[in-house]
Design an enzyme around this catalytic site. Structure first.
Site, PDB file in Angstrom:
ATOM      1  N   LYS A   1     -11.919  -3.225   5.999  1.00 22.47           N
ATOM      2  CA  LYS A   1     -11.308  -2.010   5.426  1.00 22.47           C
ATOM      3  C   LYS A   1     -11.643  -1.861   3.944  1.00 22.47           C
ATOM      4  CE  LYS A   1      -6.822  -1.796   3.933  1.00 22.47           C
ATOM      5  NZ  LYS A   1      -6.786  -1.165   2.599  1.00 22.47           N
ATOM      6  N   ASN A   2     -11.402  -2.924   3.187  1.00 20.95           N
ATOM      7  CA  ASN A   2     -11.583  -2.790   1.739  1.00 20.95           C
ATOM      8  C   ASN A   2     -13.051  -2.689   1.338  1.00 20.95           C
ATOM      9  OD1 ASN A   2      -8.863  -2.790   1.460  1.00 20.95           O
ATOM     10  ND2 ASN A   2      -8.696  -4.784   0.461  1.00 20.95           N
TER      11      ASN A   2
ATOM     12  N   CYS B   1       3.107   2.780  -5.262  1.00 23.01           N
ATOM     13  CA  CYS B   1       3.215   2.636  -3.814  1.00 23.01           C
ATOM     14  C   CYS B   1       4.179   1.498  -3.545  1.00 23.01           C
ATOM     15  CB  CYS B   1       1.846   2.363  -3.195  1.00 23.01           C
ATOM     16  SG  CYS B   1       1.233   0.737  -3.559  1.00 23.01           S
TER      17      CYS B   1
ATOM     18  N   ARG C   1       0.937   0.321  -9.703  1.00 26.90           N
ATOM     19  CA  ARG C   1      -0.492   0.536  -9.517  1.00 26.90           C
ATOM     20  C   ARG C   1      -1.096   1.583 -10.463  1.00 26.90           C
ATOM     21  NH1 ARG C   1      -1.925  -0.607  -3.324  1.00 26.90           N
ATOM     22  NH2 ARG C   1      -3.742  -1.463  -4.350  1.00 26.90           N
TER      23      ARG C   1
ATOM     24  N   ASP D   1      -3.454 -10.131  -0.583  1.00 26.17           N
ATOM     25  CA  ASP D   1      -3.404  -9.471   0.727  1.00 26.17           C
ATOM     26  C   ASP D   1      -3.100 -10.446   1.865  1.00 26.17           C
ATOM     27  OD1 ASP D   1      -3.924  -7.079  -0.466  1.00 26.17           O
ATOM     28  OD2 ASP D   1      -5.994  -6.902   0.214  1.00 26.17           O
TER      29      ASP D   1
ATOM     30  N   ARG E   1      -2.976   1.394   9.422  1.00 27.78           N
ATOM     31  CA  ARG E   1      -3.867   1.721   8.294  1.00 27.78           C
ATOM     32  C   ARG E   1      -5.027   0.741   8.212  1.00 27.78           C
ATOM     33  NH1 ARG E   1      -1.346   0.816   3.150  1.00 27.78           N
ATOM     34  NH2 ARG E   1      -3.536   0.905   2.640  1.00 27.78           N
TER      35      ARG E   1
END
Ligand code: UD1
Length: 418
Positions: free
Chosen positions: A22-23, A116, A121, A305, A397
Site C-alpha cells: 500500500k505505502n 487523523c 500529522r 505501522d 483501506r
C-alpha cells in the site's frame, strides 16, 4: 462500516501470498501524473486507499483501466490542478499529489489534510521544502495553493526524515530545472521503490535508501510497466497473526530484507523463523515471551505501522513488555479495545506498559484506524470466544484479503458488510 466476526482459538497453518505494498503504490500512483503517457502496474493491491487514489486520478483527467490484474493509467490529459476535497478528507495520503500535480502543471490546489486518528500529522516539512524550490505557497480557507513559473532544484534539509515529505520533494523535483539534494531523507523501502519507478520512467535520481537523495531534473518522462513490491506491513501483520493464534505458516512473496526489525522482535518473542529467498516460515511457541522495550522508529527501526499488531501478541506473553511510540502522538486507540478484551495495559503519554495475561476474552470492539483495527482482529484470533471488530472499513483501506487469507490458514473469521 462492516465488521469482522471471529471465533477465537483456531491455530493457523498452511501458506499464503502477501499482497502488493500500500505505502509503495500510493506515491507511485501519484507519480503517474508526471509521465504524460501510460503506466502499467502489476501486483497492485485492491484496497480502499488505492480505489480512492484512482478516483482522484480520474477526477483530474486520467483514464483508468484494469486488464485482468494489470492496472493501466493514462495521464496524457490532466484537466485540472484542483484535487477534489472530499477525497483528500477521506485519505490523508492524497497529499502526495501535491508534488506530482505541481511537477506536471506548475500549479496545484489541495485542501489541507488536517489531523487523523493517529495524530495531528502536519505537512510543514513538505511546504518548507517546496518554498526552497521556487514554489509560491498560499494557505487560505483550509486550502493550499502552490504555483511556480519554474521549479528550481535546491539543497533541502529535512528537520525530520518524513516519508511523505521525502516523496513529495522527489516528485516535485523530477521535472525541475537543476539539481535537488535532500538531506536527512527518509530511508524507508517505499522511498527506494519510488526512486526505481521514477528512474524507469526516465528520471535521474540516486541515493534513495540512504539519508541523501540527489535528483537531477529532466524535461520529459516516458511510459512505464512496473511490478509493485510486497507489503512489509501486511507480511508483519500475518507473522503477528501466527504469533497470536499459534501454528505454523509459510508467507510467500515477501521481501525479507524489509522485515529485519519486525523479524527480530517476533523472534525475541520466542517464534521460530526461517527465511528463504522470497518467503518466510514462522512457527509460534507454546507461549510468547515478553519484550523489554520496543521503540517505534524511522526505518530501519521498528515500524510504527507494526506497533499495534505487536501489542496484540504481547498482551498474552509471559511477563511485562514496554512499548514507546515515538512517531505518532496518539497511536494507542486500540489499547482501550484490547483492555475491553481483558488485556492489562497502562498508557503514560507515549509509553505503554503491558502485563501479559493468560488469555484474552472475545468481545465487541471498534477499529479506530487501519493498523489498530488489524491488531484487534489478531487479538480476536487468540481470544476465547467470539470477537466482533466493528468499523472494518478502516482495515479494508490496507488489507486486500484479510479474512480470506486467515480463513485459508484455518481461522474462524467472517466479514459482514452490515
Ligand atoms: C508514512 C506512512 C505511514 C507510516 C509513516 C511513518 C504512507 C502512505 N504512510 O506516513 O503508514 O506510519 O510514514 O513510517 O506511506 N511530520 C511533521 N511535519 C511534516 C511531516 C511529518 O511534523 O511535514 C511528523 C508526523 O506528524 C509524524 C512524523 O513526522 O509524527 C512521521 O511522519 P511521516 O514520516 O511524514 O509519515 P507519513 O508520510 O504521513
Amino acid at each position: 462500516m462492516g465488521k469482522y466476526i471471529i471465533e477465537g482459538g483456531y491455530s493457523l497453518s498452511g501458506e499464503i501470498k502477501v499482497q502488493g505494498s500500500k505505502n509503495a503504490v500510493l506515491p507511485l500512483l501519484a507519480a503517474t501524473v508526471l509521465n504524460e503517457g501510460k503506466t502499467y502496474f502489476h501486483n497492485c493491491p485492491k484496497i480502499l486507499d488505492v480505489y480512492n487514489m484512482l478516483n482522484i486520478l480520474t477526477a483530474i483527467g486520467c483514464t483508468i483501466k484494469w486488464d485482468k490484474d494489470v492496472l493501466i493509467i493514462d495521464s496524457s490529459n490532466i484537466t485540472t490542478h484542483i484535487i477534489p476535497e472530499k477525497y483528500v478528507q477521506m485519505m490523508r495520503s492524497s497529499i502526495i499529489l501535491l508534488g506530482s500535480v505541481l511537477g506536471r502543471l506548475k500549479t496545484v490546489k489541495i485542501s489541507f489534510p488536517g489531523g487523523c486518528s493517529i495524530g495531528t500529522r502536519p505537512i510543514d516539512l513538505h511546504l518548507k521544502a517546496l518554498k526552497q524550490m521556487n514554489v509560491d505557497i498560499k494557505d487560505r480557507h483550509g486550502f493550499i495553493e502552490c504555483s511556480t513559473n519554474e521549479i528550481i532544484g535546491n539543497k533541502v534539509s529535512l528537520d525530520y526524515p518524513s516519508v511523505g515529505a521525502t516523496e513529495n520533494i522527489m516528485l516535485t523535483a523530477v521535472l525541475s530545472e537543476g539539481i535537488t539534494t535532500i538531506n536527512n531523507a527518509a530511508k524507508e523501502p517505499e522511498i527506494v521503490e519510488l526512486q526505481e519507478f521514477l528512474c524507469k520512467m526516465g528520471a535521474k535520481i540516486e541515493g534513495a535508501g540512504t539519508d541523501t537523495i540527489i535528483i537531477k531534473g529532466v524535461n520529459k518522462l516516458n511510459s512505464v510497466e512496473y511490478r509493485i513490491m510486497p507489503d512489509r506491513i501486511v507480511a508483519g501483520t500475518y507473522m503477528c497473526a501466527v504469533a497470536a493464534a499459534g501454528g505454523e505458516v509459510l508467507l510467500k512473496d515477501v521481501c525479507k530484507e524489509h522485515l529485519n526489525s519486525t523479524i527480530t522482535k517476533i523472534n525475541e518473542m520466542g517464534c521460530f523463523i526461517k527465511e528463504f529467498e522470497d518467503s518466510i516460515l514462522i512457527k509460534a511457541p507454546e507461549r510468547l515471551k515478553s519484550l523489554d522495550l520496543i521503540r517505534t522508529q524511522p526505518y530501519p527501526g521498528f515500524p510504527t505501522d507494526m506497533q499495534a499488531q505487536l501489542m496484540s501478541c504481547l498482551v498474552t506473553a509471559d511477563g511485562t513488555s514496554i512499548i514507546a511510540e515515538t512517531i505518532f502522538e496518539s497511536r494507542y486507540k486500540h489499547v482501550a479495545e484490547l483492555v475491553r478484551m481483558g488485556a492489562d495495559i497502562i498508557i503514560d503519554g507515549r509509553i505503554a506498559v503491558l502485563k501479559g495475561v493468560n488469555r484474552l476474552n472475545g468481545a465487541e470492539v471498534f477499529a479506530e484506524d487501519l493498523r489498530g483495527g488489524a491488531a484487534l482482529v489478531l487479538a480476536g484470533l487468540g481470544a476465547e470466544g467470539k470477537t466482533i471488530v466493528n468499523n472494518a472499513s478502516h482495515i479494508l483501506r490496507g488489507y486486500e484479503n484479510l479474512e480470506k487469507d486467515l480463513s485459508l490458514l484455518g481461522a474462524n473469521i467472517k466479514y459482514s458488510s452490515d
